[in-house]
Each structure stands twice: as C-alpha cells, then as structure tokens.
Write an enzyme that holds these catalytic residues in place. Structure first.
Site, PDB file in Angstrom:
ATOM      1  N   GLY A 192       0.801  -1.229   0.000  1.00  0.00           N
ATOM      2  CA  GLY A 192       0.000   0.000   0.000  1.00  0.00           C
ATOM      3  C   GLY A 192       0.826   1.267   0.000  1.00  0.00           C
ATOM      4  N   CYS A 226     -27.762  -9.418 -16.644  1.00  0.00           N
ATOM      5  CA  CYS A 226     -27.137  -9.048 -17.916  1.00  0.00           C
ATOM      6  C   CYS A 226     -28.051  -9.482 -19.063  1.00  0.00           C
ATOM      7  CB  CYS A 226     -25.772  -9.723 -18.037  1.00  0.00           C
ATOM      8  SG  CYS A 226     -25.033  -9.560 -19.691  1.00  0.00           S
ATOM      9  N   CYS A 285     -25.937 -12.448 -21.124  1.00  0.00           N
ATOM     10  CA  CYS A 285     -25.602 -13.765 -20.564  1.00  0.00           C
ATOM     11  C   CYS A 285     -26.466 -14.132 -19.367  1.00  0.00           C
ATOM     12  CB  CYS A 285     -24.121 -13.835 -20.191  1.00  0.00           C
ATOM     13  SG  CYS A 285     -23.700 -12.918 -18.699  1.00  0.00           S
ATOM     14  N   CYS A 314     -22.948  -7.091 -19.086  1.00  0.00           N
ATOM     15  CA  CYS A 314     -21.715  -7.221 -18.316  1.00  0.00           C
ATOM     16  C   CYS A 314     -20.666  -6.255 -18.849  1.00  0.00           C
ATOM     17  CB  CYS A 314     -21.144  -8.637 -18.449  1.00  0.00           C
ATOM     18  SG  CYS A 314     -22.122  -9.901 -17.649  1.00  0.00           S
ATOM     19  N   CYS A 365     -18.622 -12.425 -19.990  1.00  0.00           N
ATOM     20  CA  CYS A 365     -19.932 -12.484 -20.622  1.00  0.00           C
ATOM     21  C   CYS A 365     -19.900 -13.497 -21.786  1.00  0.00           C
ATOM     22  CB  CYS A 365     -20.313 -11.091 -21.125  1.00  0.00           C
ATOM     23  SG  CYS A 365     -22.058 -10.899 -21.518  1.00  0.00           S
TER      24      CYS A 365
END
Lengths: 256, 283, 227
Positions: free
Chosen positions: B32, B241, B244, B266, B272
């Site tokens: 980080g 979606c 899909c 998606c 997808c």
C-alpha cells in the site's frame, strides 16, 4: 497539582532579529493568560512557539501530558505532538479560514477532530457536532451548510466549536476577535468567557485589544520588542501599570 | 510472432526495467506504500496507461501471456493498442481469457473471473494519493502516511452521508491495506473492492504522470473505509445481464437507440462471452 | 478576636513614565489591623490615598514596600507578594470588593452580574440567581431590569448592582470604596443595613465613606490618613 504548561528561557531568533527572547512562565489548569503588546512585539511568534508550530531557537516548553506529566513538546515525537494538538489542545486562528476547511460542511468541520481520534459512528459524530453548534449559538439547521455561506462572526464561532469538540484542556487564541464588528465581538467575547469558565479551560490569548484582555484574561504578559516587560494580575497591570511601555499602552487606549 | 526491429525487449532498456523492478520489490515489501520511481516518456500520452505499461514492461518475460482490459472490455482502442504494443516489442502471446493470462493490465475494472495464485494484475492509476483532495501539500500527505494519520479521510465519507444520506463514492473508493497504508485502488468501481481483499494474485499499481508504484501482495487484507452505522456496500442491479443473464457481475448501461431504449450488459466482455458460449454448448 | 487583615509599613508611590518620570508619593509606612466583625473606615482628606490603600488591599495596586497579610483558608497570604493565581483564589473565596463604578460586561444581564461571584465558588446556577434576586430587590432594582445588561442603566442603578455583586458571595472580608456615593437616602439606608448585617455575621469590612451619616452608622473605628 502541577502547572499545565511550563515555559523557560524561550527564545526565537530570525537571523539577527529577535522574535521573542527569554520568556518564562507557568500556566495552571483553568488559567487564562493574555499576551498584549503592539504589532511586531513578538506576541504571535511566542504563541506559535508555545503551540508547537514554530521550533524555538532555545529554551523549553513543557506540557503536562496525561500519561507522563510535564514533557518537553519539542522533544516528544511528532505523532504524540500531533495527537496532543488535536485532542488536548485547541488553536483558534485570527482568520477563521486558516482554521476551518472551507470546502466541507459545518458538521464535518466540527466532527473532523472526532474522526481523527477514531470515532467511526456517523450518527454519534453528527449528534456531537450538532450539540457543539448549539453551544456556540449556530442554528443546527445549518449543520450541512458550507462555511463559505457563514458570516465572519459565525465562522469564528464555528472554529471555536471545531476546537472544543474533543474537550481540550488548553486553547491558544490569536486575536480571536480581530476583524469582527464591535457588536459581533461582544457576542463572541461573552461566549468565550462562558465557555472558558464552564469548561475550566486554560487559555493563552494574544491580543492587542486591552478591553479583550481585561474581559478574558486572569493575568497578563506585556511584550515589547520580543521581551516580556511586565506581568501580573490583569486588573493590576491595567490599573496600576509600572513599566514605561505598559503605561504608554494603557494611556493610549481611547475610552468611548 | 513478429517483433519490431531496433527496440529492446518490451520497449524499455534493461536499466530502466531494473529500476522499476526495484520499486516494485519495495512496493511489495510495504503493502500500500507509494514508491516513487523514475517514470519514462512512453510512446503514448499520459492518462492512457503509461504507468501500467511501465510496470508491465518491467515484469513481463518471453513466456508470459498478456491480457489487457479497459473498463472490463478487451476490444476497446486502449486495450487493443497496449496489447499490440507488447506483442510487437516483446513478441509475447496475448489473450482475452482471464484464466489463461499470466499478466492482466487493467483500467477501471477487476475481471469477474476470480484470479489465481501466480497471476499478476497491473492497474493503471491516474492519481495515486488518496489524501490529495483534502491536503494539497505532498510533504504533509507523506507525513500523514508515515504517522497513519488517516482520520480525516472519513470527513469525505461523512460529507457523502450528510449530503446524500449514504456514502455516494462509487469508484476509486479508499481502502486500508494490511491495516496500515491508506490506498487509492484506482478508479475501479467499489463493486470490485471486495475482490482485492486476500486475493491470491499479485496486484501492482502504476501511475506514470505521478511517478508512483504501489502494490498489494497476494493474500493481503484490503479493507474499504466506512462508518459503523453506514457499513461499506457494493452496487446492486435490479436486472440481470441482457446477454448472458448473469446476476453477479458489474453491469454497464448501453443506450440502444435514440428513443430511450437501453439495456444492461456485463462490463467484463470475456466473462460475458464465456457464459454465452457455455449456454450455447449446453443447448 | 481574629485578625483578618494586617498591613505593615505599606508605602506607595506612583511613577508616571509618560510624563517624564514624575514621582507622586501617595502614602508611606501605613500600618493597620482589621478584626473579624468590625468595619474600619479609612478617613482623611481627598488625595490622602484612601482609595489607593483599598486597592492595594485587593491586589489591584502594587505597593512599593511593606506587607499586606490577608486571612485566607486559615492562614495569612501576603497579597503584595502573592502570584496572580493566589490573589484570584483569595478574591474568589475570602475577599470581596465594591468599587466606585461598575465595570459592565457586554451582554451579561444584571442578575448574572450579581450571581457571578457565587458561580465562581461553585454555587449552582438556581441558588446563585436566587441570592442575586434577593439582593437586587433589597436594593430596589426593578425586576424588569434584571434580565438586561447594566451598561444602559443609570449611574445609581449601576452602583446598586455593583453593591449587590460585592455582597453576593458573603466574603469574610469586604472592601468598600464609597459605595453610597451616588445613592439617595432610602438606598443609603439599605446599604447601611447590609454593612451592619455583615458585621453581625463576623465579617471584616474596610471602607471609604464620603457620607458622614453612613460613616457614623457603620464604622467601628477610624484609620486616619494624612495627605
């Protein structure tokens, strides 16, 4: 009992020029000390040295920390000093814009110190912010307003609320009523007097206004050319000044 | 594959790549923490992924398989040109399949398909400093990181709730890495934040203009900031979606005509497509 | 008998630096003792330094030499040498002062001006205000004025608020600087009552009284000062 602040031999030089020289005093819990003198007398330099914002050239400033008693604030590590500045201390700037975040709401300004010391409950932070706005006579309906929309007197009161929310023991104020209309000044002074008494705050107030000093301070320190020329009980210094400079200062005030 | 003549492997010279790898090693060692590095001029403008490309160039080898996505899609201009850049300068294989790739360079998304150990995901970062919005001084933000002095970050979240009744930050949502450093995850939707937590893949972040590299090593804790009474939440959609039928992926709204027609699909094109292929095969 | 105030060889000279350092001697070698339950009157021509001596006792004026011992918490505190913190404590709990003029504080209503000395020693707000109200009615300040700041009051009204404030906390020692100067006969009588009452409560008083009638009514003893 020990003093809250113990200062000795405090000197700050700017090259050859003297900011403040050989200042020493003790401040006790609940005591309000005024620092008076004309512009350039070293009041603000001294205040900055006392409040850990300007390292002195020599001398010490010891503060009575909750954990270890009197500790030199410039010898302790930065994390502790920062923690001190946002919990045990308050700093009220002459220009409230220097002490506030103008881009975030009044509530967030007051709540910031709480969040900085770990408060993580939105509802409680907000409730405390509202409580403090009320204390400083700001309508709680303005909690979500930006300080940009506040008047000068409100800004100064908001700055005070922001400082007091963590229940500090010592507050530094630099010309707290400077730049305000007289009527607004009177209201602020009344508020400060009440808060200082009710909360048992110790404070160091820099001002060039002797009336402000008389109203707020228990005792005075008169500065001239970076040096302390006279100290004593506020009414004694103002009613029976001894040093030539203090006499000049007192006799120069216009009596309305 | 055809490689361009006259360029070193993966465009950057070996000394530069070493410098970048040293920065990456330090970044991995301090999860980080933003490590400064000597960002180079790249043959594309700032804001197009110069940081991500330099990190990828620093770690890529001849056996690596590269996937590049932009907003989840493999077929947008930026993704296509970065993929082609490495294909030509390093001669490596590229792919659009998440599980096949060894390195995934991304802008604004984490793939829906879970990453696995051994994979590396490289984020393109526009602004690395999470504290910048409230503290303009670099000296001060460095000090705040050094002291883990992050309380004021909550001021931003407080403002969100005060103004909108909830935390309205939806992307580039601040996180605390390994319970120590505050980090900007780059402008991924907060929907993706939970995927960063204890992810088995190595996550690297490169900011070209700001000259910073940082990292989240595999299996590292990544916590999104929040309030006790306003806990962190991800976006949800009321529909699946349209292509899909997934109810678990991040959806993009697509306007289909100029009469108000729209559909949700998606954002991860590979995910997808795989699902549609599988459905077709089953039928 | 308990000595509440002991003054030894006190001298005071004003030095005016703004006027070429001219020295104005006020008094020298002043000595006096005040016992509990008596009212000592400082007597002498104008300019003899009566008010200055009174102010020295209160710590408002710094003497050049000598000692001022004030009975506080069962011991004697030398006000001439005590630090500000100590003087403030003595003023809070042991010694009150009624000045010639009220120093009004903006925005603070008369009732709270009078209640303040009680609040300072920790008396709850209701109780402090109740005592303040008693004193204000005794000194015949109309109730409609209690909630107003005294800055706008007449001279006589301000002075009565000032007296009420001085008597509010029942300090064991009370200093009075011409408390009746601007009062009419009826109000003077009320102040005399208050002083007599204080004496009977075994409190020690020191005063400067211009008015012969008041002086004769309250004085236990005179301390004569020559200019």
């Amino acid at each position: 009992m020990s003093p809250l602040l113990q200062v000795s031999g405090l000197t700050r030089l700017y090259g050859d020029r003297v900011g403040c020289k050989d200042v020493g005093f003790e401040l006790w819990p609940g005591e309000v000390m005024g620092i008076v003198g004309e512009s350039g007398s070293g009041k603000t330099t001294l205040l900055n040295c006392l409040s850990a914002r300007l390292e002195p050239t020599s001398g010490t400033v010891a503060y009575d920390t909750r954990e270890e008693g009197l500790t030199d604030i410039y010898a302790m590590g930065e994390p502790r000093r920062r923690m001190l500045m946002r919990t045990d201390w308050g700093i009220v700037h002459q220009n409230p814009r220097d002490g506030l975040r103008m881009g975030v709401s009044a509530g967030a300004n007051v709540g910031e110190r709480l969040m900085a010391v770990g408060a993580r409950h939105y509802g409680r932070i907000r409730a405390q912010a509202a409580e403090w706005l009320e204390q400083v006579e700001i309508d709680t309906g303005r909690i979500d307003d930006l300080p940009l929309t506040f008047s000068g007197g409100m800004l100064q009161r908001l700055q005070i609320a922001r400082n007091l929310v963590t229940h500090p023991r010592l507050v530094f104020m630099d010309e707290p009523t400077g730049g305000l209309d007289v009527s607004v000044q009177a209201r602020l002074l009344d508020l400060l007097r009440r808060l200082v008494t009710d909360l048992g705050l110790a404070a160091i107030v820099v001002t060039h206004d002797l009336a402000v000093a008389r109203l707020l301070a228990h005792r005075l320190m008169v500065m001239q050319g970076g040096e302390v020329v006279e100290t004593g009980l506020t009414d004694q210094v103002l009613d029976d000044p001894h040093h030539p400079y203090t006499q000049l200062l007192v006799s120069s005030v216009l009596q309305p | 594959m055809n490689t361009s003549q006259g360029y070193n492997f993966a465009y950057l010279d070996e000394q530069t790549k070493r410098m970048i790898r040293r920065a990456i090693l330090k970044a991995v060692a301090i999860p980080g923490y933003q490590v400064p590095f000597g960002s180079r001029e790249m043959p594309l403008p700032y804001g197009w992924g110069t940081g991500g490309i330099q990190v990828t160039a620093g770690i890529i080898g001849p056996d690596d398989i590269l996937k590049v996505i932009d907003q989840g899609a493999d077929d947008t201009t930026n993704a296509v040109s970065i993929r082609r850049f490495f294909a030509r300068t390093a001669g490596i294989r590229t792919t659009s399949r998440t599980e096949e790739a060894t390195i995934i360079q991304t802008r604004h998304r984490i793939p829906e398909t879970p990453l696995s150990a051994g994979q590396t995901i490289v984020y393109q970062v526009p602004t690395p400093e999470p504290l910048r919005w409230l503290e303009p001084r670099e000296t001060e933000t460095r000090k705040m990181h050094a002291l883990a002095d992050y309380g004021i970050m909550h001021v931003k979240l407080y403002e969100d709730i005060a103004r909108f009744g909830r935390i309205s930050t939806t992307y580039d949502y601040p996180v605390l890495v390994d319970d120590r450093y505050l980090m900007r995850p780059s402008p991924i939707p907060k929907f993706d934040n939970p995927k960063m937590h204890r992810n088995p893949a190595l996550q690297l972040f490169g900011a070209g203009r700001e000259k910073r590299i940082y990292a989240v090593p595999p299996w590292t804790s990544v916590r999104s900031l929040d309030f006790e009474d306003h806990p962190f939440e991800v976006q949800k959609w009321s529909q699946a979606c349209a292509l899909c039928g997934s109810t678990e992926s991040f959806l993009d709204e697509v306007v289909t005509d100029d009469k108000g027609g729209r559909m949700f699909v998606c954002s991860d094109t590979d995910y997808c497509q795989r699902r549609r292929d599988a459905k077709e095969a089953a039928e | 008998m308990t000595a509440m105030i002991e003054v030894d060889d006190l001298s005071k000279t004003y030095v005016l630096h703004t006027q070429g350092g001219v020295e104005i001697p006020v008094f020298a070698d002043a000595s006096l003792t005040v016992e509990a339950g008596e009212c000592l009157t400082l007597h002498g021509p104008s300019g003899a330094g009566k008010s200055t001596l009174l102010r020295c006792l209160y710590g408002n004026c710094k003497p050049n030499g000598g000692a001022i011992r004030i009975h506080h918490d069962g011991a004697m505190v030398d006000i001439a040498r005590a630090d500000p913190r100590q003087v403030i404590e003595v003023r809070k709990r042991s010694m009150g002062y009624v000045s010639q003029f009220l120093r009004a504080i903006p925005r603070v209503p008369a009732l709270d001006v009078v209640a303040e000395p009680l609040r300072a020693i920790g008396v709850p707000l209701d109780q402090a205000r109740q005592r303040a109200a008693e004193l204000l009615s005794r000194l015949r300040i109309p109730e409609r004025l209690w909630s107003l700041a005294p800055a706008t009051f007449s001279g006589g009204e301000q002075q009565r608020v000032n007296i009420a404030r001085g008597f509010a906390a029942r300090h064991p020692i009370l200093l009075l600087d011409e408390p009746t100067a601007s009062l009419d006969a009826e109000n003077r009588a009320q102040v005399i009552d208050l002083i007599v009452e204080a004496k009977s409560e075994k409190r020690a008083l020191v005063g400067v009284f211009h008015d012969d009638e008041v002086r004769e009514a309250v004085s236990t003893r005179l301390h004569t000062m020559r200019g």
